[in-house]
Every structure is written in C-alpha cells, then in structure tokens.
Design an enzyme around this catalytic site. Structure first.
Site, PDB file in Angstrom:
ATOM      1  N   ASP A  67      30.895 110.684 -14.462  1.00  0.00           N
ATOM      2  CA  ASP A  67      31.510 111.556 -15.474  1.00  0.00           C
ATOM      3  C   ASP A  67      32.451 112.595 -14.844  1.00  0.00           C
ATOM      4  O   ASP A  67      33.078 113.367 -15.560  1.00  0.00           O
ATOM      5  CB  ASP A  67      30.448 112.232 -16.363  1.00  0.00           C
ATOM      6  CG  ASP A  67      29.439 113.066 -15.605  1.00  0.00           C
ATOM      7  OD1 ASP A  67      29.067 112.685 -14.474  1.00  0.00           O
ATOM      8  OD2 ASP A  67      28.996 114.118 -16.137  1.00  0.00           O
ATOM      9  N   HIS A  68      32.574 112.562 -13.513  1.00  0.00           N
ATOM     10  CA  HIS A  68      33.481 113.498 -12.835  1.00  0.00           C
ATOM     11  C   HIS A  68      34.611 112.792 -12.078  1.00  0.00           C
ATOM     12  O   HIS A  68      35.549 113.446 -11.643  1.00  0.00           O
ATOM     13  CB  HIS A  68      32.691 114.402 -11.878  1.00  0.00           C
ATOM     14  CG  HIS A  68      31.678 115.249 -12.599  1.00  0.00           C
ATOM     15  ND1 HIS A  68      31.840 116.601 -12.802  1.00  0.00           N
ATOM     16  CD2 HIS A  68      30.510 114.911 -13.212  1.00  0.00           C
ATOM     17  CE1 HIS A  68      30.808 117.063 -13.504  1.00  0.00           C
ATOM     18  NE2 HIS A  68      29.990 116.059 -13.766  1.00  0.00           N
ATOM     19  N   ASP A 211      27.989 120.142 -11.036  1.00  0.00           N
ATOM     20  CA  ASP A 211      26.663 120.095 -11.651  1.00  0.00           C
ATOM     21  C   ASP A 211      25.641 120.650 -10.662  1.00  0.00           C
ATOM     22  O   ASP A 211      25.682 120.355  -9.469  1.00  0.00           O
ATOM     23  CB  ASP A 211      26.279 118.641 -11.967  1.00  0.00           C
ATOM     24  CG  ASP A 211      27.172 118.033 -13.039  1.00  0.00           C
ATOM     25  OD1 ASP A 211      28.117 118.709 -13.473  1.00  0.00           O
ATOM     26  OD2 ASP A 211      26.914 116.870 -13.421  1.00  0.00           O
TER      27      ASP A 211
HETATM   28 ZN    ZN Z   1      28.107 115.658 -14.840  1.00  0.00          ZN
HETATM   29 ZN    ZN Z   2      26.243 115.089 -11.955  1.00  0.00          ZN
END
Ligand code: ZN
Ligand code: ZN
Length: 307
Positions: A67-68, A211
């Site tokens: 997701d990054h 995160d």
């Molecule tokens: Zn993330």
């Molecule tokens: Zn992550």
C-alpha cells in the site's frame, strides 16, 4: 511549503481514501516536489491535481508494504511520457532497488531520465545548502522509516542602503557581508555583518512517518517540528489491535505529538472501517491529548507558513 495528501487510507484502496502517498510541495523553495510513498494509483490521484510528475525531484519510501509502493512503477514510467527528463532520486529501505529494477526490466520500461536509488539506514540521508533529511527506523512488521525534513535557516537580506550610507559601494564587500563575513575596509573601519543584515529566516521542520507502533524514535524525529504527519490506523481503545498489527491509535499519535513539542499533528493512514463521520470522531479523540490536530483527507493541503 505545503503538504498535499494524495492518499490517506490504510492497507487497501477504498472509495473514500486511496492508499498512501504524500507530496511535499517545495515550489517556491526549489521549484520541485518531493513525494513520500506511492501507493497504487498514486498517478491517477495526481491527475486530479495541479502536480506535474516532471517536477518530482525526490521520492522517499517509508517501507515496502504494497500500500506504499505499488504505485511506483507506473508513476515512474508515466513521468517519462509526460516530459520528465530531470533526474529522480529515490530513497527507501533495503529491497527498494530490487523492486524498481525488476518492475522496470520485466515490463521492458525504459525511462528517459536517470534514476538513482539509495537504500537508507538511520541518520542523515540527504543534505544540500537548503535542506537536511534525516531517517530513523520505526517499529513495524517490516523495516519502516520516518523522515525528518529540516529546512536550513536563511541569512537575512542585505541592508544595502545602510551600507551605501556609510560609504560602501556595491561590490565584493557587499557579497562578503551577505555571506556573514566580518570585513575590514581600506580605511580601517570594521563592518560587522549583523549590523547590515535583516532578520534571519528560520527554517521549517516537517516530519513524515511510515507505518509504526507507538515508539520513542517518533518523538525525536518530530522534536519541535512545525508539522508531524503520523499514522492513526485505529481509534483509541484499540491499543491491543494496534500493537498486534504494528500500527498506532489516535491517542498514541497524539501522545507522540505532545511529547515531541511539535506545533501541529495531522493523522493519516486511516483504516477503511472508519467512514467520514467516524473520521471526525478520530480527530476529536486525538484533540483530547493534543488540541492542534487535524486529519488528512485525499486532496487536502496543509500550508506550513514561514515563522
Ligand atoms: Zn500501510
Ligand atoms: Zn505497513
């Protein structure tokens, strides 16, 4: 200097929030944009903005979760078609180089510009006459970094009229004083730069974290920052869940902000379990501990004013 949120969700894209990407707009400062993470469809998000991919000068990746980074190959490739010819420097944890190399080589993508990939460790990862960027490892399931972007103080403007008044002509002496040097004139007079320069312009500090669980390193990265961007995947009371999944709650992000002495906190990386209304409650939770808190939305911009 502005922070522009291109994606603010956690894990998977959702209608309300795309996955993570944050642009630091340095258009006035250096005519460029620095990107932090590039989740899937970052380039689609950019299409809805005034951001020009060719202006992207540096990309900082916090960690290698999909997701990054899934938006990177497409973005890099499109930049080539959109007139991007200037070099891009990409910073990220060990493994990012392989990801880029494999994605580009398997898809036979050839970029019209140079790309330098730097795999980082803790410490200063970039410095020039304007900025310093420091990185520090946070606590996540895989190595995840936080970035502290420090703008250097700028010397005050030269008070040229005042120099002319005492008989100094524009030329080398002006230049020396502008550079902060003490000058002895031919007639023996000493000119101290402090008397002939305006107020120095204080640089700004922005901290963008990947995160992370609640961790001490985040406090030093955010020390006296003008803006801290901290993940808040979960609401208060979900500390157990946050710990198990290597994330933070609203209260934990707010505690980091409070202890670091930063000026403003912006929460991001919001789980899709929270709709628009629930998002507003997340901000209120954080404000119980750190009043100057905001929550990121896709396409939201936060200006970081000069002091
Ligand atoms: Zn993330
Ligand atoms: Zn992550």
């Amino acid at each position: 200097m502005d922070i522009f949120f291109l994606g603010t969700g956690a894990g998977m894209p959702a209608k309300l929030r795309n996955v993570t990407s944050i642009a630091l707009k340095l258009l006035e400062e250096r005519g460029t944009i620095w990107l932090f993470d590039a989740g899937e469809a970052t380039q689609h998000q950019i299409l809805h903005t005034a951001i020009k991919p060719r202006r992207i000068e540096k990309i900082f990746i916090t960690h290698l979760h999909g997701d990054h980074i899934y938006g990177l190959p497409g973005l890099l490739s499109s930049r080539s078609f959109q007139g991007g010819e200037s070099e891009v420097t990409l910073y990220g944890p060990k493994g990012i180089k392989e990801f880029i190399d494999v994605s580009l080589s398997v898809s036979q993508t050839y970029l019209k510009y140079n790309i330098t990939v730097i795999e980082i460790e803790d410490g200063v990862i970039f410095e020039d006459e304007q900025f310093i960027v420091e990185a520090s490892l946070l606590e996540h399931g895989i190595p995840s970094y936080g970035y502290r972007i420090i703008e250097k103080d700028r010397p005050g403007t030269l008070l040229a009229d005042k120099l002319v008044e005492i008989g100094v002509r524009p030329g080398p002496v002006f230049k020396k004083i502008k550079n902060g040097e003490t000058v002895t004139l031919e007639d023996g007079r000493t000119i101290h730069p402090a008397d002939f320069l305006g107020q120095p312009q204080k640089g700004r500090i922005v901290t963008i974290l990947g995160d992370t669980r609640y961790c001490e390193q985040a406090i030093s990265l955010a020390e006296h920052a003008d803006l801290l961007v901290h993940e808040a995947t979960f609401s208060k009371g979900e500390e157990r869940l946050a710990f198990d999944y290597f994330h933070s709650t609203t209260h934990q992000a707010a505690k980091i902000a409070k202890m670091s002495g930063c000026k403003q906190l912006c929460l991001t990386h919001i789980s899709s379990r929270y709709d628009r209304q629930a998002s507003r409650e997340l901000v209120e939770e954080a404000r119980e501990i750190f009043p100057n808190t905001d929550i990121a939305e896709d396409f939201k911009e936060i200006n970081i004013p000069l002091k």
